[in-house]
Design a protein around this motif. Structure first.
Motif, PDB file in Angstrom:
ATOM      1  N   VAL A  53      20.678  29.938  43.996  1.00  0.00           N
ATOM      2  CA  VAL A  53      21.179  30.492  45.258  1.00  0.00           C
ATOM      3  C   VAL A  53      21.179  32.008  45.203  1.00  0.00           C
ATOM      4  CG1 VAL A  53      23.268  30.730  46.669  1.00  0.00           C
ATOM      5  CG2 VAL A  53      22.510  28.477  45.951  1.00  0.00           C
ATOM      6  N   ASN A  54      21.652  32.558  44.109  1.00  0.00           N
ATOM      7  CA  ASN A  54      21.708  34.012  43.977  1.00  0.00           C
ATOM      8  C   ASN A  54      20.314  34.623  43.922  1.00  0.00           C
ATOM      9  OD1 ASN A  54      23.121  36.405  43.847  1.00  0.00           O
ATOM     10  ND2 ASN A  54      23.303  36.360  41.626  1.00  0.00           N
ATOM     11  N   ILE A  57      18.449  33.144  47.964  1.00  0.00           N
ATOM     12  CA  ILE A  57      19.155  33.556  49.181  1.00  0.00           C
ATOM     13  C   ILE A  57      19.807  34.918  48.993  1.00  0.00           C
ATOM     14  CG2 ILE A  57      21.023  32.941  50.764  1.00  0.00           C
ATOM     15  CD1 ILE A  57      20.370  30.015  50.119  1.00  0.00           C
ATOM     16  N   GLY A  58      20.403  35.148  47.828  1.00  0.00           N
ATOM     17  CA  GLY A  58      21.072  36.420  47.573  1.00  0.00           C
ATOM     18  C   GLY A  58      20.129  37.607  47.672  1.00  0.00           C
ATOM     19  N   ASN A  81      28.612  38.364  47.994  1.00  0.00           N
ATOM     20  CA  ASN A  81      28.788  37.577  46.765  1.00  0.00           C
ATOM     21  C   ASN A  81      29.835  36.482  46.952  1.00  0.00           C
ATOM     22  OD1 ASN A  81      26.831  38.986  45.395  1.00  0.00           O
ATOM     23  ND2 ASN A  81      28.271  40.420  44.487  1.00  0.00           N
ATOM     24  N   LEU A  84      28.137  33.776  48.905  1.00  0.00           N
ATOM     25  CA  LEU A  84      27.212  33.034  48.046  1.00  0.00           C
ATOM     26  C   LEU A  84      27.956  32.055  47.145  1.00  0.00           C
ATOM     27  CD1 LEU A  84      24.656  35.814  47.038  1.00  0.00           C
ATOM     28  CD2 LEU A  84      24.278  33.900  48.599  1.00  0.00           C
TER      29      LEU A  84
END
Length: 135
Positions: A53-54, A57-58, A81, A84
């Motif tokens: 995810v980080n 998408i991050g 953050n 997330l």
């Protein structure tokens, strides 16, 4: 491949320490409560989900919101953050186990603590990661 696994273990260890420090507000629920191996595997799985995810998408959000990062002097990073971390909690809850975050602000605090612990553990284990300092 070894660096990836070491990075995954570092993130899982940082997540475990974060759950200890934030006692109940940010927690990981294993898929088989009471089983140590299940707990370790759950932390590793949640760390893997967090890394994906980080990383995907991050990074996309950081690129798109770059002007807002500049405008807020980087404080938007705390909000991103935290969101997330909430997204990781939602994704892992789809499996019926994983990360639980009490609220948005606990997510922000959890993301800050997780980031600091991950950085600190990474610095301590840098010799194992095979990085050389440039002069």
């Amino acid at each position: 491949m070894g660096r990836f696994i070491l990075r995954l273990v570092i993130n899982a260890l940082a997540l475990w320490l974060t759950t200890l420090l934030l006692g109940g507000h940010v927690a990981v629920v294993p898929f088989a409560p009471g089983d140590t191996l299940a707990s370790v595997l759950t932390f590793l799985l949640v760390a893997l989900i967090f890394g994906i995810v980080n990383g995907v998408i991050g990074n996309f959000v950081r690129i798109v919101a770059f002007p807002l990062y500049l405008l807020t002097l980087g404080l938007l990073a705390l909000v991103v953050n935290g969101l997330l971390l909430l997204l990781v909690a939602w994704i892992s809850s789809l499996f019926g186990f994983g990360l639980r975050v009490e609220s948005f602000w606990w997510g922000v605090l959890g993301a800050v603590v997780l980031g600091l612990l991950s950085w600190l553990i990474g610095v301590l284990l840098r010799p194992l990661m095979g990085r050389r300092e440039t002069r």
